[in-house]
Design a protein around this motif. Structure first.
Motif, PDB file in Angstrom:
ATOM      1  N   TYR A 123       0.828  -1.211   0.000  1.00  0.00           N
ATOM      2  CA  TYR A 123       0.000   0.000   0.000  1.00  0.00           C
ATOM      3  C   TYR A 123       0.861   1.259   0.000  1.00  0.00           C
ATOM      4  O   TYR A 123       0.575   2.220  -0.719  1.00  0.00           O
ATOM      5  CB  TYR A 123      -0.935   0.026   1.208  1.00  0.00           C
ATOM      6  N   THR A 124       1.902   1.265   0.797  1.00  0.00           N
ATOM      7  CA  THR A 124       2.769   2.444   0.906  1.00  0.00           C
ATOM      8  C   THR A 124       3.422   2.769  -0.434  1.00  0.00           C
ATOM      9  O   THR A 124       3.394   3.916  -0.896  1.00  0.00           O
ATOM     10  CB  THR A 124       3.840   2.226   1.990  1.00  0.00           C
ATOM     11  N   PHE A 125       4.017   1.762  -1.047  1.00  0.00           N
ATOM     12  CA  PHE A 125       4.659   1.995  -2.346  1.00  0.00           C
ATOM     13  C   PHE A 125       3.632   2.365  -3.412  1.00  0.00           C
ATOM     14  O   PHE A 125       3.867   3.262  -4.230  1.00  0.00           O
ATOM     15  CB  PHE A 125       5.454   0.764  -2.791  1.00  0.00           C
ATOM     16  N   TYR A 126       2.494   1.698  -3.412  1.00  0.00           N
ATOM     17  CA  TYR A 126       1.457   1.971  -4.399  1.00  0.00           C
ATOM     18  C   TYR A 126       0.982   3.421  -4.308  1.00  0.00           C
ATOM     19  O   TYR A 126       0.907   4.128  -5.320  1.00  0.00           O
ATOM     20  CB  TYR A 126       0.283   1.002  -4.214  1.00  0.00           C
ATOM     21  N   LEU A 181      -6.735  10.412  -8.670  1.00  0.00           N
ATOM     22  CA  LEU A 181      -6.585  10.064  -7.257  1.00  0.00           C
ATOM     23  C   LEU A 181      -7.796   9.286  -6.751  1.00  0.00           C
ATOM     24  O   LEU A 181      -7.656   8.433  -5.869  1.00  0.00           O
ATOM     25  CB  LEU A 181      -6.319  11.313  -6.419  1.00  0.00           C
ATOM     26  N   GLY A 182      -8.955   9.543  -7.324  1.00  0.00           N
ATOM     27  CA  GLY A 182     -10.129   8.737  -6.990  1.00  0.00           C
ATOM     28  C   GLY A 182      -9.930   7.291  -7.397  1.00  0.00           C
ATOM     29  O   GLY A 182     -10.219   6.366  -6.633  1.00  0.00           O
ATOM     30  N   TYR A 183      -9.399   7.075  -8.597  1.00  0.00           N
ATOM     31  CA  TYR A 183      -9.145   5.711  -9.037  1.00  0.00           C
ATOM     32  C   TYR A 183      -8.065   5.048  -8.183  1.00  0.00           C
ATOM     33  O   TYR A 183      -8.190   3.877  -7.816  1.00  0.00           O
ATOM     34  CB  TYR A 183      -8.748   5.650 -10.511  1.00  0.00           C
ATOM     35  N   VAL A 184      -7.016   5.790  -7.864  1.00  0.00           N
ATOM     36  CA  VAL A 184      -5.952   5.253  -7.010  1.00  0.00           C
ATOM     37  C   VAL A 184      -6.550   4.786  -5.684  1.00  0.00           C
ATOM     38  O   VAL A 184      -6.220   3.704  -5.185  1.00  0.00           O
ATOM     39  CB  VAL A 184      -4.844   6.308  -6.775  1.00  0.00           C
ATOM     40  N   SER A 185      -7.435   5.573  -5.126  1.00  0.00           N
ATOM     41  CA  SER A 185      -8.070   5.208  -3.854  1.00  0.00           C
ATOM     42  C   SER A 185      -8.944   3.964  -3.999  1.00  0.00           C
ATOM     43  O   SER A 185      -8.906   3.071  -3.151  1.00  0.00           O
ATOM     44  CB  SER A 185      -8.922   6.362  -3.328  1.00  0.00           C
ATOM     45  N   LEU A 227       2.201  -4.653  -7.149  1.00  0.00           N
ATOM     46  CA  LEU A 227       2.526  -3.266  -7.507  1.00  0.00           C
ATOM     47  C   LEU A 227       2.599  -3.101  -9.021  1.00  0.00           C
ATOM     48  O   LEU A 227       2.115  -2.101  -9.559  1.00  0.00           O
ATOM     49  CB  LEU A 227       3.849  -2.840  -6.873  1.00  0.00           C
ATOM     50  N   SER A 228       3.199  -4.060  -9.693  1.00  0.00           N
ATOM     51  CA  SER A 228       3.313  -3.995 -11.145  1.00  0.00           C
ATOM     52  C   SER A 228       1.939  -3.912 -11.794  1.00  0.00           C
ATOM     53  O   SER A 228       1.705  -3.085 -12.680  1.00  0.00           O
ATOM     54  CB  SER A 228       4.063  -5.228 -11.649  1.00  0.00           C
ATOM     55  N   TYR A 229       1.032  -4.737 -11.350  1.00  0.00           N
ATOM     56  CA  TYR A 229      -0.321  -4.736 -11.910  1.00  0.00           C
ATOM     57  C   TYR A 229      -1.042  -3.424 -11.606  1.00  0.00           C
ATOM     58  O   TYR A 229      -1.610  -2.787 -12.497  1.00  0.00           O
ATOM     59  CB  TYR A 229      -1.123  -5.924 -11.366  1.00  0.00           C
ATOM     60  N   LYS A 230      -1.024  -3.022 -10.346  1.00  0.00           N
ATOM     61  CA  LYS A 230      -1.753  -1.814  -9.945  1.00  0.00           C
ATOM     62  C   LYS A 230      -1.165  -0.571 -10.606  1.00  0.00           C
ATOM     63  O   LYS A 230      -1.895   0.291 -11.094  1.00  0.00           O
ATOM     64  CB  LYS A 230      -1.749  -1.667  -8.422  1.00  0.00           C
ATOM     65  N   LEU A 231       0.158  -0.457 -10.615  1.00  0.00           N
ATOM     66  CA  LEU A 231       0.797   0.708 -11.224  1.00  0.00           C
ATOM     67  C   LEU A 231       0.632   0.691 -12.742  1.00  0.00           C
ATOM     68  O   LEU A 231       0.487   1.744 -13.360  1.00  0.00           O
ATOM     69  CB  LEU A 231       2.269   0.786 -10.830  1.00  0.00           C
ATOM     70  N   GLY A 232       0.628  -0.498 -13.336  1.00  0.00           N
ATOM     71  CA  GLY A 232       0.366  -0.596 -14.772  1.00  0.00           C
ATOM     72  C   GLY A 232      -1.002  -0.035 -15.111  1.00  0.00           C
ATOM     73  O   GLY A 232      -1.157   0.683 -16.104  1.00  0.00           O
TER      74      GLY A 232
END
Length: 123
Positions: A8-11, A61-65, A84-89
């Motif tokens: 979560y922190t890195f994401y 930021l809404g989507y990130v949340s 992280l790879s999937y979420k950041l992608g």
């Protein structure tokens, strides 16, 4: 070790940094298009540019949340990197899509403004 907190922190940190970077690039370079679209009306162009950036932040930021939650287990550092790879992608694809959407809107508005100017000059 709690891999969820690490993930979560890195994401959050990377997603916010990417969103801010893209917003700054769009704000800086989009201004030129907007000033042209609004026939040199700098105050209006700057105002619209700021409103576009606020909307950009809200959507991203809404989507990130919304995408923060991870329901599968994260038992190792390898899985942290994969999640992280999937979420950041996904975030990067959304930022890229929003970038191209902004470009499309700017070019359409610019084309429309030039057509109106050409009609006025031909009349």
């Amino acid at each position: 070790m709690n891999y969820f907190i690490l993930t979560y922190t890195f994401y959050i940190a990377i997603s916010i940094a990417l969103t801010i970077w893209v917003a700054k690039v769009l704000f800086k370079n989009g201004r030129i298009f907007l000033v042209d679209i609004f026939h040199g009306n700098v105050l209006l162009a700057d105002s619209v540019n700021k409103l576009l950036v606020v909307g950009f932040y809200l959507i991203n930021l809404g989507y990130v949340s919304l995408a923060l939650k991870e329901s599968s287990s994260i038992p190792s550092t390898q899985v942290v990197i994969e999640v992280l790879s999937y979420k950041l992608g996904c975030i990067i694809l959304i930022l890229g899509g929003m970038h191209f959407l902004n470009l499309y809107v700017f070019f359409k508005l610019r084309h429309r403004a030039q057509a109106i100017t050409n009609e006025a000059n031909n009349s």
